[in-house]
Design a protein around this motif. Structure first.
Motif, PDB file in Angstrom:
ATOM      1  N   UNK A 362     -32.485  -0.402   0.306  1.00  0.00           N
ATOM      2  CA  UNK A 362     -32.487  -0.281  -1.167  1.00  0.00           C
ATOM      3  C   UNK A 362     -31.571  -1.346  -1.772  1.00  0.00           C
ATOM      4  N   UNK A 363     -30.378  -1.514  -1.173  1.00  0.00           N
ATOM      5  CA  UNK A 363     -29.441  -2.529  -1.680  1.00  0.00           C
ATOM      6  C   UNK A 363     -30.117  -3.904  -1.716  1.00  0.00           C
ATOM      7  N   UNK A 364     -30.763  -4.265  -0.616  1.00  0.00           N
ATOM      8  CA  UNK A 364     -31.391  -5.587  -0.549  1.00  0.00           C
ATOM      9  C   UNK A 364     -32.563  -5.712  -1.528  1.00  0.00           C
ATOM     10  N   UNK A 365     -33.316  -4.631  -1.698  1.00  0.00           N
ATOM     11  CA  UNK A 365     -34.445  -4.683  -2.640  1.00  0.00           C
ATOM     12  C   UNK A 365     -33.919  -4.894  -4.062  1.00  0.00           C
ATOM     13  N   UNK A 366     -32.812  -4.238  -4.401  1.00  0.00           N
ATOM     14  CA  UNK A 366     -32.242  -4.421  -5.747  1.00  0.00           C
ATOM     15  C   UNK A 366     -31.791  -5.872  -5.919  1.00  0.00           C
TER      16      UNK A 366
END
Ligand code: SOE
Length: 378
Positions: A362-366
């Motif tokens: 999720x962090x990387x997608x954001x």
């Protein structure tokens, strides 16, 4: 254990207290060895925290056959490599969050844990605040209904609002990975994954309000530090905000910032379902607010649950009579208590490295969504 600063202090306290408050654990902790690069500082902290021995070389921890568990509390850029090496050593591993600096690193850690059948845990300690563990039970029990609509969360701190606050490692991308995002939003994402489920897409924005700061002269206690004379570049986000969709149809609204003047550790969230809602605020962590649509008309409203009843609320048996409240450090004690049981029984429980990877996804997608200014799949 490796590392002795803020998280090293929190973890050491947990190892030291755990058998005292959880006397039925299947093993007794020996705080065997503390590892750190700086000889004097490591020695000094081992004395303060209660570690029996000191080494300055990480491999020496891994090679010692008397050690069963490796606990990693060093800065973020060392987590992945240290965790992989610890998996290879055959020992159990507890790694402070975030598990890694990015997705590729997190995947490598998970692969190593799988390959070596490592008993592993990532220290997302807020899962073990009794109110959050209880919220999980309530959701599973259907207290919020059978449909969740919203996860609304905010993590608000203000320790770097002053532009003369120095460039500590948490503000340097090559050491921290990211700023408020990996440090604070990571906690909210983990709680969202835990309580609501996986997200499928996100769209975010980030800001760095203060772009240059004095370089670091000296690290102080907790998050404090002394500034030097020269200036250096801040390479991480000061604030992040994103919306997201969960696979189950719920939507997320998440904000993390170190610029919320007046807020110290304002980790808060609200979950709304079709039959009820819960609200949690970490600075009032012994309470969980609950609204039930099943309450009789005229008597409805958010009730305030003090999560301190031994027979009902998670982890409370270990502590005090009702209302004799607990704090931040107890979340770490609960974490190591569960880990010890797992190590003895040779099984894993949440949050595993896989959960750390899910958080990183999720962090990387954001981050990708911020770069491309568009919605991004998790
Ligand atoms: C500093 O921002 C910090 O200590 C985080 O690193 C922790 O993960 C969080 O629990 C509190 O704030």
């Amino acid at each position: 254990m490796v590392g002795y600063n803020f998280m090293g202090k929190a973890h050491s306290n947990a190892w030291r207290q755990v058998n005292h408050f959880f006397p039925d654990l299947p093993a007794k902790v020996e705080m065997h060895t503390l590892c750190g690069r700086n000889k004097e500082a490591t020695q000094k902290h081992a004395g303060i925290y209660g570690w029996n021995r000191v080494v300055n070389d990480y491999q020496a921890l891994l090679d010692n056959p008397d050690i069963d568990i490796i606990d990693i509390t060093s800065p973020n850029n060392q987590h992945a490599a240290m965790a992989i090496a610890a998996c290879q050593s055959g020992k159990a591993v507890l790694c402070e969050k975030p598990l890694a600096m990015n997705l590729a690193e997190a995947e490598a850690v998970v692969a190593a844990a799988r390959k070596h059948k490592t008993i592993n845990m990532v220290c997302h300690n807020y899962r073990r605040a009794p109110a959050i563990a209880y919220a999980k039970q309530m959701i599973e029990n259907g207290d919020l209904g059978d449909r969740i609509f919203h996860f609304r969360a905010r993590y608000a701190q203000d320790w770097i609002v002053d532009p003369s606050f120095p460039l500590v490692w948490r503000l340097q991308k090559e050491v921290a990975g990211s700023g408020s995002h990996g440090d604070l939003a990571a906690h909210l994402i983990d709680v969202a994954n835990y309580l609501v489920g996986p997200m499928k897409e996100v769209c975010g924005l980030m800001e760095t309000f203060v772009k240059e700061r004095p370089v670091l002269a000296e690290v102080g206690a907790g998050l404090s530090a002394k500034a030097g004379a020269k200036m250096g570049k801040v390479t991480v986000d000061d604030a992040v905000s994103f919306v997201g969709r969960f696979k189950n149809g719920a939507i997320a609204n998440i904000e993390a910032t170190r610029f919320a003047t007046g807020h110290k550790n304002g980790m808060e969230f609200e979950i709304n379902g079709n039959k009820g809602s819960i609200m949690f605020a970490f600075e009032d962590m012994n309470r969980l607010k609950f609204f039930s649509a099943s309450d009789p008309a005229g008597k409805q409203g958010f009730r305030d649950i003090l999560v301190s009843e031994s027979d009902v609320h998670p982890y409370w048996k270990a502590w005090w009579p009702p209302g004799h409240i607990i704090g931040y450090e107890h979340t770490f004690v609960h974490t190591v208590a569960d880990l010890i049981t797992n190590v003895v029984q040779r099984k894993n429980t949440h949050p595993t490295f896989e959960d750390g990877l899910k958080c990183q996804q999720v962090l990387d997608a954001v981050t990708a969504s911020v770069k491309t200014r568009s919605w991004t799949k998790v």
